[in-house]
Design a protein around this motif. Structure first.
Motif, mmCIF file in Angstrom:
data_model
loop_
_atom_site.group_PDB
_atom_site.id
_atom_site.type_symbol
_atom_site.label_atom_id
_atom_site.label_comp_id
_atom_site.label_asym_id
_atom_site.label_seq_id
_atom_site.Cartn_x
_atom_site.Cartn_y
_atom_site.Cartn_z
ATOM 1 N N LEU A 81 0.820 -1.198 0.000
ATOM 2 C CA LEU A 81 0.000 0.000 0.000
ATOM 3 C C LEU A 81 0.861 1.257 0.000
ATOM 4 O O LEU A 81 1.961 1.271 0.553
ATOM 5 C CB LEU A 81 -0.899 0.034 1.246
ATOM 6 N N VAL A 82 0.338 2.312 -0.602
ATOM 7 C CA VAL A 82 0.965 3.633 -0.505
ATOM 8 C C VAL A 82 -0.112 4.643 -0.121
ATOM 9 O O VAL A 82 -1.308 4.421 -0.336
ATOM 10 C CB VAL A 82 1.641 4.066 -1.827
ATOM 11 N N GLY A 83 0.323 5.751 0.455
ATOM 12 C CA GLY A 83 -0.608 6.817 0.797
ATOM 13 C C GLY A 83 -1.116 7.524 -0.443
ATOM 14 O O GLY A 83 -0.472 7.478 -1.508
ATOM 15 N N PRO A 84 -2.260 8.182 -0.329
ATOM 16 C CA PRO A 84 -2.873 8.807 -1.510
ATOM 17 C C PRO A 84 -2.062 9.944 -2.112
ATOM 18 O O PRO A 84 -2.291 10.329 -3.264
ATOM 19 C CB PRO A 84 -4.220 9.319 -0.965
ATOM 20 N N THR A 85 -1.096 10.484 -1.382
ATOM 21 C CA THR A 85 -0.295 11.592 -1.923
ATOM 22 C C THR A 85 0.932 11.108 -2.692
ATOM 23 O O THR A 85 1.608 11.909 -3.329
ATOM 24 C CB THR A 85 0.175 12.522 -0.784
ATOM 25 N N VAL A 86 1.229 9.805 -2.626
ATOM 26 C CA VAL A 86 2.412 9.284 -3.320
ATOM 27 C C VAL A 86 2.080 9.138 -4.811
ATOM 28 O O VAL A 86 1.118 8.444 -5.164
ATOM 29 C CB VAL A 86 2.841 7.922 -2.735
ATOM 30 N N PRO A 87 2.853 9.776 -5.687
ATOM 31 C CA PRO A 87 2.487 9.824 -7.112
ATOM 32 C C PRO A 87 2.889 8.564 -7.887
ATOM 33 O O PRO A 87 3.664 8.629 -8.841
ATOM 34 C CB PRO A 87 3.253 11.057 -7.607
ATOM 35 N N ALA A 96 -7.884 0.085 0.946
ATOM 36 C CA ALA A 96 -7.638 0.464 -0.443
ATOM 37 C C ALA A 96 -8.953 0.708 -1.178
ATOM 38 O O ALA A 96 -9.088 1.686 -1.921
ATOM 39 C CB ALA A 96 -6.827 -0.626 -1.140
ATOM 40 N N GLN A 97 -9.920 -0.163 -0.951
ATOM 41 C CA GLN A 97 -11.203 -0.016 -1.644
ATOM 42 C C GLN A 97 -11.986 1.193 -1.145
ATOM 43 O O GLN A 97 -12.824 1.734 -1.871
ATOM 44 C CB GLN A 97 -12.021 -1.295 -1.494
#
Length: 326
Positions: free
Chosen positions: A132-138, A216-217
């Motif tokens: 998983l990655v955070g939503p700000t990681v491009p 994630a979902q």
């Protein structure tokens, strides 16, 4: 209708015959002696939940009482030591996580040798991790993450439930194979690590599929891959880390069944047959799926080989990274 009744009756006879055969086979065990499954962790965790599900069904099949004995402490070594020194007659069973393969290299003061003093019965289940990655990681893929991390060495933080945990070892293994540099942020548990990822305290996290998929979902985190070497039936559309450009990456959290090292082969084979039948039973499948677990149910020889392979793997990772417990 009569045909259906005949089929139902035949199935019932098969179930009765199976239970009877199991109870007859149990004669290899000491008559009248209580059985117990030692869990070297506190109640409520995955090891404990799995042990209780298996204990109930094992007792039903063998026609005898099987209790769960939680012996928490020292990262699992207290309960493991208790199992090692128990009677080698099949009445004491140990259920341990894959951390049992990390301990020989990470813990220097063990009073036992897991390969000498324990005999594997079966690898019960495996649970894939979600990357998983955070939503700000491009990034959108594992390949993107590796490329981004290489372009920004030491600027990504990754979270774990603690030093030496399965998730810590998995992430260090990922770093080693991918050739990237990320900073470890240990938390006191998986829940705080997830919260840290959502708060952008850490940007990368491996998490068990049962929870990782949910977050994630919901859009709170972004899933890139699953950690196992092949795609998981629990999330078949999600690619593997290896598919994403890290060849050879194949790991996950697994739980094994063990008995004391000098347990007779006939007893080991009996217990293996019983646990395999339980793990492959249709009634257990939905429960395992809800826990984010997939049955392995392998032979004692295969379980022994898995343990040896993981001990060697984690020894290499620990040596390469210099991981030490606090």
């Amino acid at each position: 209708m009569k045909g259906l009744m005949r089929i139902a009756a035949a199935l019932g006879l098969c179930l009765i015959a199976g239970a009877t055969a199991a109870q007859q086979g149990a004669s290899a065990l000491p008559p009248g002696k209580p059985m117990k499954i030692i869990v070297p962790f506190a109640a409520g965790g995955t090891s404990d939940i799995l042990a209780r599900a298996l204990a109930q069904r094992l007792g039903e099949r063998l026609g005898r009482s099987v209790i769960v004995d939680n012996r928490a402490g020292a990262g699992g070594t207290i309960g493991t030591e208790a199992a090692v020194h128990s009677d080698a007659d099949g009445t004491t069973i140990l259920i341990h996580s894959g951390a049992i393969a990390v301990d020989p290299s990470l813990k220097r003061n063990l009073t036992y040798d897991v390969q000498r003093d324990l005999t594997p019965v079966t690898t019960a289940v495996v649970g894939p991790f979600a990357l998983l990655v955070g939503p700000t990681v491009p990034v959108q893929t594992t390949a993107d993450l590796v490329k981004y991390a290489k372009a920004n060495p030491g600027k990504l933080n990754y979270g774990t439930p603690g030093i030496g945990s399965s998730i810590h070892m998995t992430t260090e293994y990922f770093k080693t194979l991918a050739g990237i540099d990320m900073v470890h942020v240990p938390y006191k548990g998986a829940g705080p690590a997830l919260a840290g990822a959502m708060a952008n305290e850490v940007q990368v996290l491996f998490d068990p599929l049962a929870t990782g998929k949910k977050y994630a979902q919901s859009g709170k985190l972004r899933a890139l891959a699953v950690s196992t070497g092949k795609r998981s039936d629990l999330w078949p559309e999600m690619p593997t880390v290896a598919e994403g450009g890290v060849p050879g990456f194949d790991t996950g959290v697994w739980y094994g069944v063990y008995v004391p090292g000098k347990t007779p082969k006939a007893v080991v084979d009996l217990l293996n047959a019983e646990f395999v039948a339980i793990l492959k039973s249709p009634e257990l499948a939905p429960w395992l799926r809800d826990q984010g677990l997939e049955p392995v149910a392998d032979t004692p020889a295969q379980a022994k080989a898995r343990l040896a392979e993981d001990i060697q793997r984690w020894a290499g990772v620990i040596k390469a990274t210099g991981i030490k417990t606090e």
